[in-house]
Design an enzyme around this catalytic site. Structure first.
Site, short mmCIF file in Angstrom:
data_model
loop_
_atom_site.label_atom_id
_atom_site.label_comp_id
_atom_site.label_asym_id
_atom_site.label_seq_id
_atom_site.Cartn_x
_atom_site.Cartn_y
_atom_site.Cartn_z
N ARG A 56 39.82 19.52 -8.45
CA ARG A 56 38.59 20.20 -8.88
C ARG A 56 37.83 20.84 -7.72
O ARG A 56 37.43 22.00 -7.79
CB ARG A 56 37.69 19.20 -9.62
CG ARG A 56 38.20 18.89 -11.01
CD ARG A 56 37.55 17.64 -11.53
NE ARG A 56 38.27 16.48 -11.01
CZ ARG A 56 38.80 15.52 -11.76
NH1 ARG A 56 38.66 15.56 -13.06
NH2 ARG A 56 39.44 14.52 -11.22
N ARG A 66 36.97 12.08 2.27
CA ARG A 66 36.76 10.69 2.65
C ARG A 66 37.10 10.55 4.13
O ARG A 66 38.08 11.12 4.61
CB ARG A 66 37.64 9.74 1.83
CG ARG A 66 37.16 9.47 0.41
CD ARG A 66 35.81 8.71 0.36
NE ARG A 66 35.33 8.48 -1.00
CZ ARG A 66 34.51 9.29 -1.66
NH1 ARG A 66 34.04 10.39 -1.11
NH2 ARG A 66 34.12 8.98 -2.89
N GLU A 70 31.69 4.92 7.96
CA GLU A 70 30.35 5.24 7.43
C GLU A 70 29.68 4.08 6.68
O GLU A 70 28.46 4.00 6.65
CB GLU A 70 30.39 6.47 6.52
CG GLU A 70 31.10 6.26 5.19
CD GLU A 70 31.05 7.50 4.29
OE1 GLU A 70 31.54 8.56 4.72
OE2 GLU A 70 30.53 7.40 3.16
P1 NAI Z 1 40.72 15.65 -7.74
O1 NAI Z 1 41.35 14.37 -8.15
O2 NAI Z 1 40.32 16.64 -8.76
O3 NAI Z 1 41.68 16.41 -6.71
C1 NAI Z 1 42.31 15.80 -5.63
C2 NAI Z 1 43.58 16.58 -5.36
O4 NAI Z 1 44.17 16.05 -4.18
C3 NAI Z 1 44.61 16.44 -6.50
O5 NAI Z 1 45.04 17.70 -6.92
C4 NAI Z 1 45.73 15.65 -5.84
O6 NAI Z 1 47.01 16.00 -6.34
C5 NAI Z 1 45.57 16.07 -4.39
N1 NAI Z 1 46.28 15.24 -3.45
C6 NAI Z 1 46.67 13.95 -3.58
N2 NAI Z 1 47.36 13.57 -2.49
C7 NAI Z 1 47.40 14.65 -1.66
C8 NAI Z 1 47.98 14.89 -0.37
N3 NAI Z 1 48.69 13.96 0.27
N4 NAI Z 1 47.82 16.10 0.19
C9 NAI Z 1 47.16 17.09 -0.46
N5 NAI Z 1 46.60 16.92 -1.69
C10 NAI Z 1 46.71 15.71 -2.26
O7 NAI Z 1 39.48 15.24 -6.84
P2 NAI Z 1 38.22 16.13 -6.49
O8 NAI Z 1 37.19 16.00 -7.53
O9 NAI Z 1 38.67 17.48 -6.10
O10 NAI Z 1 37.66 15.34 -5.21
C11 NAI Z 1 38.40 15.25 -4.01
C12 NAI Z 1 37.80 14.16 -3.16
O11 NAI Z 1 36.52 14.58 -2.71
C13 NAI Z 1 37.52 12.86 -3.93
O12 NAI Z 1 38.64 12.03 -3.95
C14 NAI Z 1 36.39 12.25 -3.15
O13 NAI Z 1 36.94 11.36 -2.22
C15 NAI Z 1 35.75 13.43 -2.42
N6 NAI Z 1 34.37 13.66 -2.82
C16 NAI Z 1 33.42 13.74 -1.85
C17 NAI Z 1 32.10 13.98 -2.17
C18 NAI Z 1 31.03 14.11 -1.13
O14 NAI Z 1 29.84 14.02 -1.46
N7 NAI Z 1 31.35 14.30 0.14
C19 NAI Z 1 31.68 14.09 -3.57
C20 NAI Z 1 32.78 14.04 -4.52
C21 NAI Z 1 34.07 13.82 -4.13
#
Ligand code: NAI
Length: 356
Positions: free
Chosen positions: A163, A245, A274
């Site tokens: 996303r 993360r 953190e």
């Molecule tokens: P999502 O689940 O929609 O997308 C994550 C993508 O990463 C998926 O398409 C998955 O296939 C891919 N992925 C998995 N392993 C991988 C790898 N080895 N190499 C490349 N891609 C890989 O998650 P979303 O919503 O996009 O969020 C991503 C991350 O952002 C979350 O897991 C969370 O840790 C972080 N986050 C941070 C926030 C902040 O305030 N800084 C707020 C919200 C989320």
């Protein structure tokens, strides 16, 4: 009788948005009334007793939900874990499943909020706005040291096209960047919208990119995907952004790459150490984390305290979805955000399967 929820790591803004969402819910006559007990400190083994009598705990990114904490919560009678976040790397889902916990997250409260922040960080780092801000306040209007590059035409590596990565790719496309992506599960939307080109692995992507931004979850496979080896693969002078993360990056290796001048800069919203620091004011304390303190001495490093999500829209959505997840649990409704596969309320999300 009302059902109690112990809300941990509850800051004034959490209380405000959750209270507003709760007020709106109260008007739905069929709902069981909730009683929310707010704690401004984190959940950990020492604070578990404060959840006594509660049916659920409501937690955020730096609360501890490992096996000992989950077992202790279970002994106190807690049966549901409501995450006010998307990431769930801090929850031992195997233990949660064994104990029969209902666990639900807020998977998509505002992917654009995080994507926009990551691009803002990248451009701040690139155009040195963080340095300009301090400089002009002292009456120094010299431009030396503030030279950046034009983003248009540059190659950006998008690691993870879920996303947030997808939302970021759309923004980078608007800037006129060439986008290279890596994700073991390719996104149909990324391909359909012609946002860029997928590489088969990180090693092929990294040497081609002027900027690399991480959008993947922290799992055992992604822990330290940015390490000495991957940093050496990056173009000299390339910049790295992480809003996902902290554990995705080996801080030690990043410091070495900055010291050798190979890495052109780093912007972090998240940091592997953190927990215990972020979301609290430590300005009067001596901070023991030497790696974080070293990082913050580099002029080409920006560190923010995990704020990419922090918008009015995201807080509103987090509060609404969290309460809806709990309502689903209480009413025994299948919950689309349930994370424990064997739980009776788990429903498979065909469009977006949970990958643990
Ligand atoms: P999502 O689940 O929609 O997308 C994550 C993508 O990463 C998926 O398409 C998955 O296939 C891919 N992925 C998995 N392993 C991988 C790898 N080895 N190499 C490349 N891609 C890989 O998650 P979303 O919503 O996009 O969020 C991503 C991350 O952002 C979350 O897991 C969370 O840790 C972080 N986050 C941070 C926030 C902040 O305030 N800084 C707020 C919200 C989320």
């Amino acid at each position: 009788m009302s059902v109690k929820v112990a809300v941990f790591s509850a800051k004034p803004y959490d209380k405000k948005y959750i209270a507003t969402a709760l007020e709106a819910k109260k008007s739905e006559a069929s709902d069981t009334p909730f009683e929310l007990i707010f704690h401004d400190f984190a959940l950990g083994l020492d604070t578990v007793p404060l959840a006594r009598g509660a049916t659920a705990v409501c937690v955020f990114v730096n609360d501890v939900l490992n096996a000992p904490v989950l077992e202790a919560l279970h002994r106190e009678g807690v049966r549901a874990v409501l995450l006010r976040c998307a990431g769930f790397n801090h929850v031992d889902l195997v233990t949660a499943e064994k104990l029969g916990f209902f666990v639900a997250n807020v998977p998509s409260y505002s992917p654009e909020a995080v994507a926009e922040f990551s691009v803002a960080l990248l451009q701040t780092l690139n155009r040195r706005t963080h340095r300009a801000y301090n400089r002009v306040r002292e009456g120094n209007f010299a431009l030396d040291g503030l030279l950046g590059t034009t983003l248009h035409g540059k190659t950006v590596g998008v690691v993870g096209t879920g996303r947030i990565g997808l939302a970021a790719a759309r923004i980078f496309k608007g800037y006129g960047c060439r986008i290279l992506a890596f994700d073991p599960y390719k996104s149909d939307d990324f391909i359909k919208e012609n946002l860029g080109h997928y590489e088969d692995d990180l090693d092929t992507l990294l040497p081609q990119c002027d900027f690399v931004s991480l959008y993947c979850p922290l799992t055992k496979d992604t822990h330290h995907i940015i390490n000495e080896h991957s940093l050496a693969k990056m173009k000299p002078g390339a910049m790295l952004v992480n809003t996902s993360r902290g554990g995705l990056i080996s801080t030690k290796s990043v410091i070495a790459a900055l010291k050798s001048r190979h890495l052109g800069g780093v912007a972090l919203d998240v940091y592997e150490g953190e927990g215990g620091l972020f979301y609290n004011d430590h300005s009067g304390d001596i901070i023991d984390d030497d790696e974080l303190m070293r990082l913050m001495t580099f002029p080409n490093v920006i560190v923010c305290g995990h704020q990419a999500f922090f918008t009015v829209e995201a807080l509103t959505e987090i509060a609404n979805v969290t309460l809806q997840n709990f309502t689903d649990y209480l009413l025994n409704h299948p919950c689309p955000n349930s994370l424990v596969r064997s739980h009776k309320l788990f429903v498979r999300r065909d469009s977006y399967p949970v990958r643990i």
